[in-house]
Design an enzyme around this catalytic site. Sequence first.
Site, PDB file in Angstrom:
ATOM      1  N   HIS A  34       0.818  -1.205   0.000  1.00 34.56           N
ATOM      2  CA  HIS A  34       0.000   0.000   0.000  1.00 34.56           C
ATOM      3  C   HIS A  34       0.856   1.262   0.000  1.00 34.56           C
ATOM      4  CE1 HIS A  34      -3.601   2.279   0.312  1.00 34.56           C
ATOM      5  NE2 HIS A  34      -4.322   1.344   0.893  1.00 34.56           N
ATOM      6  N   ASP A  36     -12.979  -4.418 -16.765  1.00 37.85           N
ATOM      7  CA  ASP A  36     -13.370  -5.417 -17.773  1.00 37.85           C
ATOM      8  C   ASP A  36     -12.184  -5.733 -18.687  1.00 37.85           C
ATOM      9  OD1 ASP A  36     -14.496  -6.972 -19.757  1.00 37.85           O
ATOM     10  OD2 ASP A  36     -16.110  -5.572 -20.227  1.00 37.85           O
TER      11      ASP A  36
END
Length: 458
Positions: free
Chosen positions: A165, A400
């Site tokens: 992170h 996608d």
Amino acid sequence: MAKSSTVKVLDHCNVSPPLNSAPPISLPLTFLDIPWLFFSPSQPLFFYDYPYTTSHFTSTTLPNLKNSLSLTLQHFYPLAGNLTMSPFEPCKPEIIYSQGDSVSLTIAESNGYFNHLSSNYPRDVNEFHSLVPQLDDKQVLIPLLAIQVTLFPEAGICIGLAYQHVVADGRTFNNFMKTWASFCSFGDSFSMKSSPSYDREVIVDALGLEDIFLKGWQRRKSLKKIVIGSEANVDLSNMVRATFVVGLSDMNRIKSWIIAKCNEENKSLPVHLSAYVLTCAFIWICLVKAQEDVNEKCCGEDPNYFGFIAGGITRFDFPVPASYFGNCVGFGRSMAIRKELMGEDGVVVAARAIGSTVKTLDKAIFGDAKKWISDWKVLFGSDLNVMVSGSPKLDLYETDFGWGRAKKIEEISIDCMRAISLTESRDVEGGIEVGLALPKTKMDAFTTFFTQGLRAFP
């Protein structure tokens, strides 16, 4: 018990940006990056329907995944680099990318039940761990990103990631994933709207927070306890993970109930009754009741804490481009007395506490920043407290790769963090998905309070 399944590694390789396409770079950590040195890697899993055979995958889809990842790293090249962290010297860590650096990519095949793993109902947490790539953090040069693509033949694909992170917040990671998915779908014809910005000068440390955070990191490093919460021994043997959806209609009923209750008792309304605050308040109450139900040791007078990440770009008093590569988030910690959370007006109490914290962050996101590290120690010091991972504002389900929207997204790091994850709902417009990993008895109790609690709102 975990369902019996095996994951077989088909290939392992390293993917770099195209040759000579990315310049060497040294990125100093800003005061917004340094706090994430205290946390374990994020471990998101993206599940996609994929009704094709292994031979089709290896001959058609896999080469495209590798090539599109390389093209993406051409723009997000620090992710192929390393975090330098000397075990001996007190020097400040930094992110280094050099020519030839790469991202570890593992290709695997599973005979597990894809529809089972990508469902919402409780499943053994251990069923997911073989889908998460290994990210070595025991070196002086610490890799920042690893990826594993697991095929479930004629059923689906799971793209598992592990990333530090310290290199990227959810916004930056989302930009990386969307770019990779777009290159995979459209190839070289895809044109990015804006390239990542690596200008660290835009981050202004007016309060001297960098020195405070670095000293805190150096203290924990000297004790060999850098990761906050690592001292807790979380028993995964009887833990399950499940997803709960709070829909827009649910939020509206919770909000109406809060308003009616405050009017009835002639009390002021909680500030900032947003979808996020309403969802978090309700989940907090369900968790507190579940803890009581399984007889966890607690006192009614004890303070309970609810911690969450707050987006910073819209709250900073200095301009930061949306394409900025790095961390731009703050931290909020709400407090309420346990017996008040357990009371009839518990949801009002929780919403008031969380909403007030959000409002405070809106006014001065760095107001309590000097206490962030000590706040985290308190939060992770007891499993009676709650920490939120993720954000429902990132539209991750729109990622996608050419196979349609993700079927399910899971955050595996919450297993050991004792946190909850929030994402936007895939199927309920305006809804929020809440991911939890709890011991089975507590999950059963939570499910009861969640279901009955929503039914109780008129």
